[in-house]
Each structure stands twice: as C-alpha cells, then as structure tokens.
Design a protein around this motif. Structure first.
Motif, PDB file in Angstrom:
ATOM      1  N   ARG A 157     -24.245  15.139  -0.389  1.00  0.00           N
ATOM      2  CA  ARG A 157     -23.221  14.840  -1.400  1.00  0.00           C
ATOM      3  C   ARG A 157     -22.151  13.895  -0.869  1.00  0.00           C
ATOM      4  N   ASP A 158     -21.828  14.009   0.419  1.00  0.00           N
ATOM      5  CA  ASP A 158     -20.766  13.194   0.997  1.00  0.00           C
ATOM      6  C   ASP A 158     -21.209  11.761   1.270  1.00  0.00           C
ATOM      7  N   GLN A 159     -22.507  11.483   1.121  1.00  0.00           N
ATOM      8  CA  GLN A 159     -23.013  10.138   1.373  1.00  0.00           C
ATOM      9  C   GLN A 159     -23.163   9.329   0.083  1.00  0.00           C
ATOM     10  N   VAL A 160     -22.610   9.850  -1.008  1.00  0.00           N
ATOM     11  CA  VAL A 160     -22.540   9.107  -2.266  1.00  0.00           C
ATOM     12  C   VAL A 160     -21.098   9.202  -2.755  1.00  0.00           C
ATOM     13  N   LEU A 161     -20.394   8.086  -2.745  1.00  0.00           N
ATOM     14  CA  LEU A 161     -18.991   8.064  -3.122  1.00  0.00           C
ATOM     15  C   LEU A 161     -18.845   7.761  -4.606  1.00  0.00           C
ATOM     16  N   ILE A 162     -18.045   8.537  -5.309  1.00  0.00           N
ATOM     17  CA  ILE A 162     -17.798   8.320  -6.728  1.00  0.00           C
ATOM     18  C   ILE A 162     -16.421   7.680  -6.882  1.00  0.00           C
ATOM     19  N   LEU A 163     -16.404   6.481  -7.482  1.00  0.00           N
ATOM     20  CA  LEU A 163     -15.202   5.650  -7.518  1.00  0.00           C
ATOM     21  C   LEU A 163     -14.864   5.275  -8.961  1.00  0.00           C
ATOM     22  N   PRO A 164     -14.082   6.095  -9.672  1.00  0.00           N
ATOM     23  CA  PRO A 164     -13.717   5.755 -11.045  1.00  0.00           C
ATOM     24  C   PRO A 164     -12.860   4.493 -11.096  1.00  0.00           C
ATOM     25  N   GLY A 165     -13.027   3.732 -12.170  1.00  0.00           N
ATOM     26  CA  GLY A 165     -12.160   2.582 -12.384  1.00  0.00           C
ATOM     27  C   GLY A 165     -10.755   3.043 -12.714  1.00  0.00           C
ATOM     28  N   PHE A 166      -9.763   2.387 -12.119  1.00  0.00           N
ATOM     29  CA  PHE A 166      -8.362   2.780 -12.285  1.00  0.00           C
ATOM     30  C   PHE A 166      -7.519   1.530 -12.459  1.00  0.00           C
ATOM     31  N   SER A 167      -6.812   1.464 -13.594  1.00  0.00           N
ATOM     32  CA  SER A 167      -6.014   0.274 -13.911  1.00  0.00           C
ATOM     33  C   SER A 167      -4.553   0.676 -14.083  1.00  0.00           C
ATOM     34  N   PRO A 168      -3.759   0.660 -12.990  1.00  0.00           N
ATOM     35  CA  PRO A 168      -2.365   1.087 -13.091  1.00  0.00           C
ATOM     36  C   PRO A 168      -1.421  -0.056 -13.434  1.00  0.00           C
ATOM     37  N   ILE A 169      -0.495   0.230 -14.334  1.00  0.00           N
ATOM     38  CA  ILE A 169       0.618  -0.679 -14.630  1.00  0.00           C
ATOM     39  C   ILE A 169       1.844  -0.055 -13.975  1.00  0.00           C
ATOM     40  N   ILE A 170       2.419  -0.745 -13.020  1.00  0.00           N
ATOM     41  CA  ILE A 170       3.436  -0.167 -12.151  1.00  0.00           C
ATOM     42  C   ILE A 170       4.790  -0.805 -12.433  1.00  0.00           C
ATOM     43  N   ASP A 272       0.816   9.825  -6.832  1.00  0.00           N
ATOM     44  CA  ASP A 272       0.594  11.234  -7.176  1.00  0.00           C
ATOM     45  C   ASP A 272      -0.730  11.405  -7.926  1.00  0.00           C
ATOM     46  N   LEU A 273      -0.984  10.520  -8.890  1.00  0.00           N
ATOM     47  CA  LEU A 273      -2.221  10.614  -9.665  1.00  0.00           C
ATOM     48  C   LEU A 273      -3.440  10.419  -8.771  1.00  0.00           C
ATOM     49  N   MET A 274      -3.398   9.425  -7.908  1.00  0.00           N
ATOM     50  CA  MET A 274      -4.536   9.170  -7.032  1.00  0.00           C
ATOM     51  C   MET A 274      -4.777  10.343  -6.089  1.00  0.00           C
ATOM     52  N   GLU A 275      -3.708  10.918  -5.568  1.00  0.00           N
ATOM     53  CA  GLU A 275      -3.851  12.079  -4.693  1.00  0.00           C
ATOM     54  C   GLU A 275      -4.429  13.267  -5.454  1.00  0.00           C
ATOM     55  N   ASP A 276      -3.959  13.473  -6.678  1.00  0.00           N
ATOM     56  CA  ASP A 276      -4.453  14.574  -7.512  1.00  0.00           C
ATOM     57  C   ASP A 276      -5.944  14.427  -7.786  1.00  0.00           C
ATOM     58  N   TRP A 277      -6.374  13.232  -8.147  1.00  0.00           N
ATOM     59  CA  TRP A 277      -7.793  13.004  -8.426  1.00  0.00           C
ATOM     60  C   TRP A 277      -8.633  13.155  -7.160  1.00  0.00           C
ATOM     61  N   PHE A 278      -8.125  12.655  -6.048  1.00  0.00           N
ATOM     62  CA  PHE A 278      -8.885  12.702  -4.795  1.00  0.00           C
ATOM     63  C   PHE A 278      -9.022  14.142  -4.295  1.00  0.00           C
ATOM     64  N   LYS A 279      -7.940  14.882  -4.303  1.00  0.00           N
ATOM     65  CA  LYS A 279      -7.979  16.252  -3.784  1.00  0.00           C
ATOM     66  C   LYS A 279      -8.524  17.243  -4.807  1.00  0.00           C
ATOM     67  N   PHE A 286     -11.317   4.891  -5.464  1.00  0.00           N
ATOM     68  CA  PHE A 286     -11.106   4.252  -6.758  1.00  0.00           C
ATOM     69  C   PHE A 286     -11.611   2.809  -6.748  1.00  0.00           C
ATOM     70  N   ASN A 287     -12.105   2.393  -7.897  1.00  0.00           N
ATOM     71  CA  ASN A 287     -12.403   0.996  -8.149  1.00  0.00           C
ATOM     72  C   ASN A 287     -11.138   0.424  -8.787  1.00  0.00           C
ATOM     73  N   LEU A 288     -10.275  -0.163  -7.977  1.00  0.00           N
ATOM     74  CA  LEU A 288      -8.966  -0.604  -8.441  1.00  0.00           C
ATOM     75  C   LEU A 288      -9.100  -1.833  -9.327  1.00  0.00           C
ATOM     76  N   MET A 289      -8.513  -1.762 -10.524  1.00  0.00           N
ATOM     77  CA  MET A 289      -8.634  -2.828 -11.512  1.00  0.00           C
ATOM     78  C   MET A 289      -7.248  -3.208 -12.017  1.00  0.00           C
ATOM     79  N   PRO A 290      -6.467  -3.972 -11.235  1.00  0.00           N
ATOM     80  CA  PRO A 290      -5.125  -4.359 -11.694  1.00  0.00           C
ATOM     81  C   PRO A 290      -5.209  -5.120 -13.011  1.00  0.00           C
ATOM     82  N   PRO A 291      -4.364  -4.793 -13.985  1.00  0.00           N
ATOM     83  CA  PRO A 291      -4.459  -5.445 -15.296  1.00  0.00           C
ATOM     84  C   PRO A 291      -4.025  -6.896 -15.281  1.00  0.00           C
TER      85      PRO A 291
END
Length: 336
Positions: A157-170, A272-279, A286-291
């Motif tokens: 399981r640890d050899q397949v990384l799941i990376l959701p797309g994440f588009s933060p507006i900061i 905080d959100l990234m830490e929450d999702w990761f832990k 994450f697949n970082l997708m800046p808008p």
C-alpha cells in the motif's frame, strides 16, 4: 514509448515519470490507425496489454547485463538479454529493447482514472495516482477503496501514492482570498464552460439548461454510459447530487481546477488543510494546481512551504537523485 522513456530516463539520470492514462478523445484516437472513439472497456483492455508489452521490454535486460569490457570488446552478456515474444490481441512484439535498463528500472507509473475499471488498473500498475475530488468525503472514500484494492492485488500500500488535485487561493486574510476567488469566477465565460462540460460527457447537449436553475442528477447522462472521461463525470454528478448547485455555480466550481478540490484561505489555513488530509488518510501528497501562474505558486512557495517544513511535513533537502527516491518508491526488480 519503451525506447523513448528508457532513453529519457538514462539522459535525465532517473527523473522520468509516465502518465499511463487512457485517452477518451476521439481526435487523439484518429491519429493512431484511424480508430476514433474507443469504448471505456476497450481502452482499458488495450492498456492492460500495452503495459504487459512495455514492462516486458523494460525488463528484457537484466540489471547486470552490461559488462562494458572494452579490452575484449564485450558490451553485454547476451545470456542476460532476452526476447519477450509477445503475441496478443492488439500487439505483436518480439523484443528485446535495444538498450539496457535505465537508472530507475522503469519510469514512475502515474495514473489518473477513478472509475471502477480505472481504479483496478491503478491498483495493478500505478505508483502515483492523481485523482479529482470536489470535496473531502469523496477523496477519503477513494483513498480507502484504492488502498484496499492495492492490497488485494498483493502490492505494498505504501508503494502507491495517492495525490488529489488541490487548487488553493491564498490571501493574507480569508476575505482577501474570497475576493480573489470571486474575481477569477467573474472572468470565466459560462458558455465556454457549458461547451467544456459537454465534451466531458461525450458531446451531450446542455444548451437547454438555464444558468440559474438548481441542477439534479437527472440533468446529466448516466456516467456509466459515457465513453469519455468517466471518472470525472462521476465526480461531477456526485457533486450535483450532494450540493444541488445551479449550472452557473457548477461551471464556476469547474472553471479553474477542472473538478479538483478548491480552497480559499490564509497560508495557515492551507497548511492546516493539507496536514489534515495527509494525517487523516485522505492523501499521501498533493497534485498542486495553482489557479494563477506564477503568482499563486510563488505565494504557496513563500508562505505555505515554510509552514509545512516547520511541521515536519515537507522535505528540507533531497535525499536521493531519482524521481523514485523523491517519492520514496522502490526500484522495481526485473519481472516484478
């Protein structure tokens, strides 16, 4: 593909990944033998055989096949280089590859299909999985399901990384981030969005839908009957079922991140959100997708990355030299 990616991996010293996603575009299919639109099931059937061929070719040289004995003129041991003699439904390939195994053994396999067939394909082959979700709950359900499938197929399981797309507006404040998001939404042309939505659903006509009437799943074709990007259509219909947006609201949600998770907030809230999702068992990364590029990527790098580092969630230095090492993935053995 085998020659190309093997060469690129040698040239880049092991920094290559390969997106093993099957295309839903009939225009793309028409460039390869005039096959046009291929059904969802047939695409994955072809993909399974294609993976068998390319893996066989990349494994046609043993890791110790190269002798490089210049005095005797022996470059490789022929006993350690083998033909693959693949004869299948779609491909007939003798092999072997005309060059030795690359630094990573194979490129990192990246996959992004989230339909049931796509998930099983990922569980068998992928090492990093991009996935699109409009909300945390579906991202977590996808994570748990795919990790279970990976174990079911006898993989780590640890050899397949799941990376959701994440588009933060900061923004420096929540209000500033929301204003920025509103400005971006105002720039989107809803009729262009309607056309894009049609393409996602295999050309379905949405022209009759008013922009400001609440949507329901009955306004869309059944995703299981769509031969195009089925995983994305399932995400869209699921969001409509749950949130009941208007078409204008849906198109605004899809405009920038194309169905990936969007978020407006301060650097601390993004971290905080990234830490929450990761832990919390939602993401391995994450697949970082800046808008907006490069502005929002610069803000993320300057403001969010230091916070992640202080929390021990982001590297401070590279510990290896290959893409596999950066991802914490093992180098595959021949025929693994």
């Amino acid at each position: 593909s085998s020659d190309l990616y093997n060469s690129l991996d040698h040239i880049s010293r092991g920094r290559v990944g390969w997106n093993i996603v099957t295309t839903w575009s009939p225009q793309a299919g028409s460039n390869f033998g005039g096959i046009g639109q291929v059904s969802h099931g047939d695409r994955y059937e072809r993909a399974e055989e294609y993976m068998a061929v390319v893996k066989g070719l990349w494994d046609s040289w043993a890791d110790n096949a190269v002798i490089d004995d210049r005095a005797s003129g022996r470059y490789a041991d022929p006993k350690l280089v083998r033909r693959i003699d693949h004869a299948g439904t779609h491909y007939q390939v003798a092999g072997p590859l005309n060059m030795p195994r690359s630094p990573q053994g194979r490129p990192v396999f990246v996959q992004a299909g989230s339909s049931d067939t796509g998930r099983r394909f990922a569980a068998r082959h992928a090492e990093a999985v991009f996935t699109a979700h409009l909300e945390k709950a579906t991202a977590k359900a996808f994570y748990e399901d795919l990790k279970s499938l990976i174990a079911e197929y006898g993989r780590d399981r640890d050899q397949v990384l799941i990376l959701p797309g994440f588009s933060p507006i900061i923004g420096s404040t929540e209000a500033e981030a929301r204003r920025y998001a509103d400005e971006l939404n105002e720039l989107a042309d809803p009729e262009v969005g309607r056309q894009r939505l049609s393409l996602r659903f295999g050309g379905h006509d949405f022209s009759h839908l008013p922009l400001d009437k609440m949507l329901n799943p009955g306004d869309f074709p059944d995703p299981s009957a769509v031969e195009a990007a089925r995983s994305r259509t399932e995400v869209i219909v699921g969001f409509v079922r749950q949130e009941k947006p208007t078409l204008r609201q849906l198109l605004a949600k899809l405009a920038g991140a194309r169905g990936h998770f969007t978020f407006e907030g301060t650097p601390e809230q993004v971290a905080d959100l990234m830490e929450d999702w990761f832990k919390g068992g939602v993401a391995d990364g994450f697949n970082l997708m800046p808008p907006v590029l490069p502005e929002m990527l610069d803000v993320f790098t300057a403001e969010v990355v230091p916070l992640l580092r202080r929390r021990g969630l982001f590297r401070t230095a590279y510990e290896g030299e290959t893409l596999r090492s950066h991802f914490g993935l093992a180098r595959p053995a021949v025929n693994a």
